[in-house]
Design an enzyme around this catalytic site. Structure first.
Site, PDB file in Angstrom:
ATOM      1  N   SER A  80       1.368  -4.075  10.481  1.00 55.59           N
ATOM      2  CA  SER A  80       0.961  -4.478   9.146  1.00 55.59           C
ATOM      3  C   SER A  80       1.121  -3.304   8.177  1.00 55.59           C
ATOM      4  O   SER A  80       1.895  -2.371   8.428  1.00 55.59           O
ATOM      5  CB  SER A  80      -0.485  -4.997   9.178  1.00 55.59           C
ATOM      6  OG  SER A  80      -0.859  -5.533   7.927  1.00 55.59           O
ATOM      7  N   TYR A 138       4.630  -8.293  -0.597  1.00 50.22           N
ATOM      8  CA  TYR A 138       4.507  -7.568   0.660  1.00 50.22           C
ATOM      9  C   TYR A 138       3.069  -7.623   1.172  1.00 50.22           C
ATOM     10  O   TYR A 138       2.823  -7.872   2.355  1.00 50.22           O
ATOM     11  CB  TYR A 138       4.961  -6.131   0.474  1.00 50.22           C
ATOM     12  CG  TYR A 138       5.198  -5.389   1.765  1.00 50.22           C
ATOM     13  CD1 TYR A 138       6.188  -5.798   2.655  1.00 50.22           C
ATOM     14  CD2 TYR A 138       4.446  -4.263   2.088  1.00 50.22           C
ATOM     15  CE1 TYR A 138       6.410  -5.115   3.835  1.00 50.22           C
ATOM     16  CE2 TYR A 138       4.666  -3.575   3.274  1.00 50.22           C
ATOM     17  CZ  TYR A 138       5.648  -4.001   4.140  1.00 50.22           C
ATOM     18  OH  TYR A 138       5.864  -3.321   5.309  1.00 50.22           O
ATOM     19  N   LYS A 151       1.637  -9.338   4.714  1.00 45.90           N
ATOM     20  CA  LYS A 151       0.906  -8.559   5.705  1.00 45.90           C
ATOM     21  C   LYS A 151      -0.512  -9.100   5.906  1.00 45.90           C
ATOM     22  O   LYS A 151      -1.043  -9.058   7.022  1.00 45.90           O
ATOM     23  CB  LYS A 151       0.884  -7.086   5.308  1.00 45.90           C
ATOM     24  CG  LYS A 151       2.257  -6.423   5.358  1.00 45.90           C
ATOM     25  CD  LYS A 151       2.907  -6.567   6.730  1.00 45.90           C
ATOM     26  CE  LYS A 151       4.214  -5.818   6.832  1.00 45.90           C
ATOM     27  NZ  LYS A 151       4.840  -5.942   8.170  1.00 45.90           N
TER      28      LYS A 151
END
Length: 280
Positions: free
Chosen positions: A149, A171, A175
């Site tokens: 992650s 992003y 994650k």
């Protein structure tokens, strides 16, 4: 004896950065490593690094590695990666979902095709690969899946705001989804003796990618942590007993310090709080 003697591992994104460091460490610890990425040879990508280079370095050090070109956003490619690994190295004991895609673009300007592509790589890929390695792991009653992650999963919190973001919304969203997926899958497969964990760097990791995006100034930027720190933390999560780690959403230096692999640490999970999933 190595911590992974006799084990078979798949590491995605192994052409450079964190994935390369993980592949090299796993091989040094005795694993037969299937190194997966899209870049086979140097010069095929704007960034330095390739599967050819990674495998050559592992073999030079006496390790066993296999280069497999793979696009983790594509189900057929994921199936080929797992099938080829099983056929040439054996059933998969450890899967490291490290490959990721990022574009620093504000949401108002984000091309839809890139948004969908990023979710396909960052979320759908780990799902598809996990699903494809699980049958062999379930049959043997053991296995480890480690998902990589990012501290981008830690949101900015509620307003008012003094800054207006750097285009990292996509992003961070992927994650955060990966962290929730990791804990859910961990619960599902606990009964089969399989651990599922999720790990972020405590500090930015200098890699060809983070240098390119100007997150660090160079591969030697002292503000970051070396890729080998993440590799050691992934090794820890892949080899510690099930009940000690499964379902953990954690940070490299935090988990290494907790288990006594390092004495001091800093960054996310230590000097600053982690994501909501890391608190559960």
């Amino acid at each position: 004896m190595g911590k992974l003697d006799g084990k078979v591992a798949i590491v995605t994104g192994a052409s450079r950065g964190i994935g390369k460091a993980v592949a090299k460490l796993f091989a040094a610890e005795g694993a037969k490593v299937a190194c997966a990425a899209r870049t086979i040879s140097e010069g095929e990508h704007i960034l330095e690094g390739s599967l050819t280079t990674t495998v050559a370095e592992i073999e030079k050090a006496g390790g066993i590695a296999l280069s497999i070109q793979a696009d983790v956003s594509n189900e057929e490619s994921c199936a080929n990666l797992v099938d080829t690994t099983r056929r040439q190295l054996g059933p998969v004991d450890v899967l490291v979902n490290n490959a990721a895609l990022n574009y620093f673009i504000p949401t108002k300007d984000y091309p839809v095709r890139r948004w969908i592509r990023a979710f396909a790589v960052n979320v759908h890929g780990p799902f598809m690969l996990s699903q494809k390695v699980l049958p062999d792991m379930i049959e043997r009653g053991s296995g480890a899946i480690v998902n990589v992650s990012s501290s981008a999963a830690i949101g900015p919190g509620r307003g008012p705001y003094t800054r207006f973001g750097g285009g990292g919304t996509m992003y961070g969203a992927t994650k955060a989804a990966l962290e929730r997926f990791s804990q859910g899958l961990a619960e599902e497969v606990y009964q089969y003796g399989i651990s599922v964990t999720c790990l972020s760097p405590s500090q930015v990791v200098p890699t060809p990618g983070t240098v390119y995006h100007k997150l660090v100034t160079s591969l030697e930027d002292p503000r970051g942590e070396p890729p080998e720190m993440m590799a050691r933390a992934i090794l820890l999560l892949a080899t510690e007993p099930l009940d000690k780690v499964t379902g953990r959403v954690t940070y490299s230096q935090a988990i290494l310090k907790e288990f006594g692999w390092i004495k001091e640490g800093r960054g996310a999970g230590i000097s600053s709080p982690g994501s909501g999933y890391s608190q559960i």
